[in-house]
Design an enzyme around this catalytic site. Structure first.
Site, PDB file in Angstrom:
ATOM      1  N   HIS A  82       0.826  -1.200   0.000  1.00 52.77           N
ATOM      2  CA  HIS A  82       0.000   0.000   0.000  1.00 52.77           C
ATOM      3  C   HIS A  82       0.862   1.252   0.000  1.00 52.77           C
ATOM      4  O   HIS A  82       1.922   1.293   0.625  1.00 52.77           O
ATOM      5  CB  HIS A  82      -0.889   0.032   1.246  1.00 52.77           C
ATOM      6  CG  HIS A  82      -1.843  -1.106   1.338  1.00 52.77           C
ATOM      7  ND1 HIS A  82      -2.373  -1.528   2.532  1.00 52.77           N
ATOM      8  CD2 HIS A  82      -2.380  -1.907   0.382  1.00 52.77           C
ATOM      9  CE1 HIS A  82      -3.198  -2.553   2.315  1.00 52.77           C
ATOM     10  NE2 HIS A  82      -3.210  -2.805   1.023  1.00 52.77           N
TER      11      HIS A  82
ATOM     12  N   TYR B 243      -0.057   1.988  13.657  1.00 50.14           N
ATOM     13  CA  TYR B 243       0.470   2.937  12.679  1.00 50.14           C
ATOM     14  C   TYR B 243       0.264   4.359  13.203  1.00 50.14           C
ATOM     15  O   TYR B 243      -0.859   4.735  13.553  1.00 50.14           O
ATOM     16  CB  TYR B 243      -0.285   2.859  11.344  1.00 50.14           C
ATOM     17  CG  TYR B 243      -0.463   1.491  10.745  1.00 50.14           C
ATOM     18  CD1 TYR B 243       0.310   1.072   9.667  1.00 50.14           C
ATOM     19  CD2 TYR B 243      -1.449   0.621  11.210  1.00 50.14           C
ATOM     20  CE1 TYR B 243       0.113  -0.173   9.082  1.00 50.14           C
ATOM     21  CE2 TYR B 243      -1.646  -0.623  10.644  1.00 50.14           C
ATOM     22  CZ  TYR B 243      -0.866  -1.016   9.583  1.00 50.14           C
ATOM     23  OH  TYR B 243      -1.062  -2.250   9.011  1.00 50.14           O
TER      24      TYR B 243
END
Length: 201
Positions: free
Chosen positions: A62, A132
């Site tokens: 990604h 994250y």
């Protein structure tokens, strides 16, 4: 903590100093000033995200279009993953190359990936938890997906079973196909200019 640049420019490994005792252990996972000094501009956190994955889950590759970009500091806080950084910046001296890093709850290591560097991982354990810290809020329609099993990239996932994947990741284009989609992948020169603008944040 020790901050080391990887073979891909603008990607860094953050290794904390851990302090174990009879209770368990403690470490500082992140210091804004130290990371900002290492990368050359402020790492401003706008969003925090969290994922859990069963063993053999493959997430990625990604990235995010620029603008808005979305740099990431990735930590595995439960279980273990094999993390993959892939340079998606067209024109970069390391375009299309990857680097593997094992991240797990024991080491507390983290990866910082600047805008333009793709990210993926495979869960090595059940219930692997990944945190994250992100420089920008996710904007729908800006995600870049590249086939994690693209033979030209050649990532050795070393799965011990069938991969568990989302439909969108399973049907993602190869890196060559993504390059053919005008404006999808970021250009290296645009990323470098983007990093310069971040110094004023």
């Amino acid at each position: 903590m020790k901050i080391t640049e990887l073979s891909i420019p603008n990607a860094y490994r953050v290794t904390p100093a851990r302090h174990p005792d009879r209770r368990g252990s403690f470490h500082e996972a992140f210091r804004s000033q130290e990371l900002s000094d290492a990368i050359g501009y402020p790492f401003v956190i706008e969003q925090a995200s969290y994922s859990t994955s069963c063993r053999n889950t493959v997430r990625g590759i990604h990235g995010t279009t620029i603008p808005p970009g979305q740099a990431k500091l990735i930590t595995c806080v439960r279980g273990a993953i094999l993390d993959v950084a892939v340079d998606l910046r067209v024109g970069s001296p390391t375009f299309g190359t990857f680097e593997l890093t094992r991240l797990d709850e024991e080491s507390g290591e983290a990866l910082y990936l600047a805008d333009g560097i793709g990210h993926g991982y495979v869960a090595l354990t059940d219930n692997a938890g990944v945190n994250y810290l992100q420089s920008e809020v996710y904007v729908p329609g800006t995600m870049i997906r590249v086939d994690p099993f693209d033979a030209e990239i050649g990532i050795p996932w070393n799965l011990d079973g069938e991969p568990v994947m989302s439909d969108s990741d399973a049907t993602a284009p190869s890196l060559r196909e993504a390059m053919a989609q005008e404006g999808l992948l970021p250009r290296y020169e645009d990323c470098l200019a983007h990093y310069v603008t971040l110094k004023d944040r």
